[in-house]
Design an enzyme around this catalytic site. Sequence first.
Site, PDB file in Angstrom:
ATOM      1  N   GLU A 113      -3.128 -11.123  -6.360  1.00  0.00           N
ATOM      2  CA  GLU A 113      -3.447 -11.689  -5.049  1.00  0.00           C
ATOM      3  C   GLU A 113      -3.990 -13.095  -5.244  1.00  0.00           C
ATOM      4  O   GLU A 113      -4.817 -13.329  -6.136  1.00  0.00           O
ATOM      5  CB  GLU A 113      -4.514 -10.886  -4.293  1.00  0.00           C
ATOM      6  CG  GLU A 113      -4.068  -9.551  -3.741  1.00  0.00           C
ATOM      7  CD  GLU A 113      -5.150  -8.924  -2.844  1.00  0.00           C
ATOM      8  OE1 GLU A 113      -5.965  -9.685  -2.270  1.00  0.00           O
ATOM      9  OE2 GLU A 113      -5.183  -7.691  -2.738  1.00  0.00           O
ATOM     10  N   ASN A 156      -7.367  -0.889  -5.009  1.00  0.00           N
ATOM     11  CA  ASN A 156      -7.454  -2.294  -4.637  1.00  0.00           C
ATOM     12  C   ASN A 156      -8.898  -2.784  -4.694  1.00  0.00           C
ATOM     13  O   ASN A 156      -9.767  -2.278  -3.999  1.00  0.00           O
ATOM     14  CB  ASN A 156      -6.919  -2.488  -3.211  1.00  0.00           C
ATOM     15  CG  ASN A 156      -7.064  -3.919  -2.733  1.00  0.00           C
ATOM     16  OD1 ASN A 156      -6.669  -4.856  -3.413  1.00  0.00           O
ATOM     17  ND2 ASN A 156      -7.689  -4.095  -1.563  1.00  0.00           N
ATOM     18  N   GLU A 157      -9.151  -3.749  -5.575  1.00  0.00           N
ATOM     19  CA  GLU A 157     -10.432  -4.448  -5.690  1.00  0.00           C
ATOM     20  C   GLU A 157     -11.636  -3.512  -5.864  1.00  0.00           C
ATOM     21  O   GLU A 157     -12.586  -3.535  -5.083  1.00  0.00           O
ATOM     22  CB  GLU A 157     -10.655  -5.366  -4.483  1.00  0.00           C
ATOM     23  CG  GLU A 157      -9.594  -6.449  -4.365  1.00  0.00           C
ATOM     24  CD  GLU A 157      -9.861  -7.432  -3.239  1.00  0.00           C
ATOM     25  OE1 GLU A 157     -10.644  -7.113  -2.324  1.00  0.00           O
ATOM     26  OE2 GLU A 157      -9.276  -8.538  -3.275  1.00  0.00           O
ATOM     27  N   TYR A 196      -9.669 -16.003  -5.002  1.00  0.00           N
ATOM     28  CA  TYR A 196     -10.141 -16.364  -3.664  1.00  0.00           C
ATOM     29  C   TYR A 196     -11.406 -17.234  -3.752  1.00  0.00           C
ATOM     30  O   TYR A 196     -12.504 -16.782  -3.427  1.00  0.00           O
ATOM     31  CB  TYR A 196     -10.447 -15.111  -2.836  1.00  0.00           C
ATOM     32  CG  TYR A 196      -9.231 -14.306  -2.470  1.00  0.00           C
ATOM     33  CD1 TYR A 196      -8.329 -14.776  -1.523  1.00  0.00           C
ATOM     34  CD2 TYR A 196      -8.990 -13.071  -3.058  1.00  0.00           C
ATOM     35  CE1 TYR A 196      -7.210 -14.030  -1.166  1.00  0.00           C
ATOM     36  CE2 TYR A 196      -7.875 -12.324  -2.718  1.00  0.00           C
ATOM     37  CZ  TYR A 196      -6.992 -12.805  -1.779  1.00  0.00           C
ATOM     38  OH  TYR A 196      -5.878 -12.071  -1.431  1.00  0.00           O
ATOM     39  N   TRP A 232      -0.872 -13.678  -1.420  1.00  0.00           N
ATOM     40  CA  TRP A 232      -1.359 -12.865  -0.303  1.00  0.00           C
ATOM     41  C   TRP A 232      -1.325 -13.733   0.944  1.00  0.00           C
ATOM     42  O   TRP A 232      -2.020 -14.720   1.012  1.00  0.00           O
ATOM     43  CB  TRP A 232      -2.778 -12.380  -0.554  1.00  0.00           C
ATOM     44  CG  TRP A 232      -3.276 -11.483   0.540  1.00  0.00           C
ATOM     45  CD1 TRP A 232      -3.836 -11.847   1.736  1.00  0.00           C
ATOM     46  CD2 TRP A 232      -3.232 -10.050   0.550  1.00  0.00           C
ATOM     47  NE1 TRP A 232      -4.142 -10.760   2.493  1.00  0.00           N
ATOM     48  CE2 TRP A 232      -3.787  -9.636   1.790  1.00  0.00           C
ATOM     49  CE3 TRP A 232      -2.775  -9.084  -0.341  1.00  0.00           C
ATOM     50  CZ2 TRP A 232      -3.901  -8.283   2.137  1.00  0.00           C
ATOM     51  CZ3 TRP A 232      -2.898  -7.753   0.005  1.00  0.00           C
ATOM     52  CH2 TRP A 232      -3.451  -7.365   1.226  1.00  0.00           C
ATOM     53  N   TRP A 291       0.829  -1.200   0.000  1.00  0.00           N
ATOM     54  CA  TRP A 291       0.000   0.000   0.000  1.00  0.00           C
ATOM     55  C   TRP A 291       0.869   1.259   0.000  1.00  0.00           C
ATOM     56  O   TRP A 291       1.817   1.379   0.769  1.00  0.00           O
ATOM     57  CB  TRP A 291      -0.884   0.040   1.224  1.00  0.00           C
ATOM     58  CG  TRP A 291      -1.990  -0.958   1.389  1.00  0.00           C
ATOM     59  CD1 TRP A 291      -2.731  -1.129   2.523  1.00  0.00           C
ATOM     60  CD2 TRP A 291      -2.527  -1.901   0.442  1.00  0.00           C
ATOM     61  NE1 TRP A 291      -3.673  -2.121   2.346  1.00  0.00           N
ATOM     62  CE2 TRP A 291      -3.573  -2.605   1.071  1.00  0.00           C
ATOM     63  CE3 TRP A 291      -2.218  -2.221  -0.880  1.00  0.00           C
ATOM     64  CZ2 TRP A 291      -4.304  -3.604   0.431  1.00  0.00           C
ATOM     65  CZ3 TRP A 291      -2.939  -3.217  -1.522  1.00  0.00           C
ATOM     66  CH2 TRP A 291      -3.965  -3.886  -0.877  1.00  0.00           C
TER      67      TRP A 291
END
Length: 438
Positions: free
Chosen positions: A338, A217-218, A298, A380, A101
């Site tokens: 990720e 992010n996302e 994920y 991740w 980050w």
Amino acid sequence: MVKSGIVGGNGVFYPIVGFASCVAFIYLSFGDLWIDIRSDTKLSFVERNGSQFIVDGRPFYFNGWNSYWMMDHAVDVSRKHRIRAVLQAGAKMGLTVCRTWAFNDGDYNALQISPGRFNENVFRALDHVIAEARKYGIRLILCLVNNLQAYGGKTQYVKWAWEEDVGLSSSNDSFFYDPTIRHYFKNYIKTVLTRKNTITGIEYRDDPTIFAWELINEPRCMTDKSGDTLQDWIEEMSTFVKSIDRKHLLTVGLEGFYGPKSPKRLTVNPELWASDVGTDFIRNSKISTVDFASVHIYPDHWSHDTVFESRLKFAAKWVLSHIEDGDKELKKPVLFTEFGLSNENKDFDHSQRERFFKVILDIIYKSAKLNQSGAGSLVWQFLVEGMEEFNDEFGIIPWNRASMYQLFTEQSCRLARIQGALPSQMEYLRRLCAARRL
């Protein structure tokens, strides 16, 4: 994330690798884990040629990781040593890229205290992270804001506008369309990109230690399922970044979901909801000012299917589908920024996590062998000892398990055998990979 010896780039020879006993492995791999392996080799900018990353004129396929917490920890003297520890450990495993980050908005240890107001101590912490990464030959992907609330994110920007009585809406998604908030974020981008590192003396936009910028992010924009709002925002912000920095690559930060008009929404997405979150992998990644596509993996968070073997099948299909997109549709590299398997799954076992990782790493290796668009993967996440409170159910300390350490180190070695090590890694990787010829 070997069956024959191959001569790598610059004449470096990577011999046949055979893994022997666990005792010998631990001695060779862990015995000098903390030896200083810093390199003074000058880094070059990562470039793109069609669907491949290029460094010094050669294709660049890589093995890497996430440690989002580095700037935050670099602020605190008592925790600052963890940055060097994780970068040194990553380099020791042959990893070359870390994602982290470059934001903390209005939170504890905030970099941006309020719109346009920055904490110099935190900026110096980010300077430290970049300078340390350079020492170890690690390139950084720096993310500029969070879609989630952690470390402020788009929620904090909306809150700031609301508190100043200039916000159009209290919806978090107004981050993407409110002119005032867009101005806030552009100011943030400009401040970060033009920051002069107090340690190296190099402006961030001129520093090849930085692999790429990631917009967010996302990202998800639930209030506009058509995807138009997010598409407009990506186009505007990516163009703005490029107006300041033409040297670095840029990606969006997508999870990789196919949108409502994509045929793959029914055949590849984890479930039906994934096409209704306001994103579209193909459409968002096709924008000319976006240099490469990003994807997350994920399956245990995205699907109600709890069967482990089903998760493995999904992961393989998901990765292969996006590499196909990079090769045929986007003509751009695809980076899996990720991937993880939760330790909170009912039947969790460490061996499952390693099998899951291996599925992904094997596909990336095959992509590299075939010069395809699947350019690398970033697990991740990596932690170091004493960071239990930062473990979000996916965190790992890879050197605590010989099999995990072996998995990632072997991926580094076999990628090096294909393309040759980068100059900053050459001598070390030659020793690392040769050590496994037991």
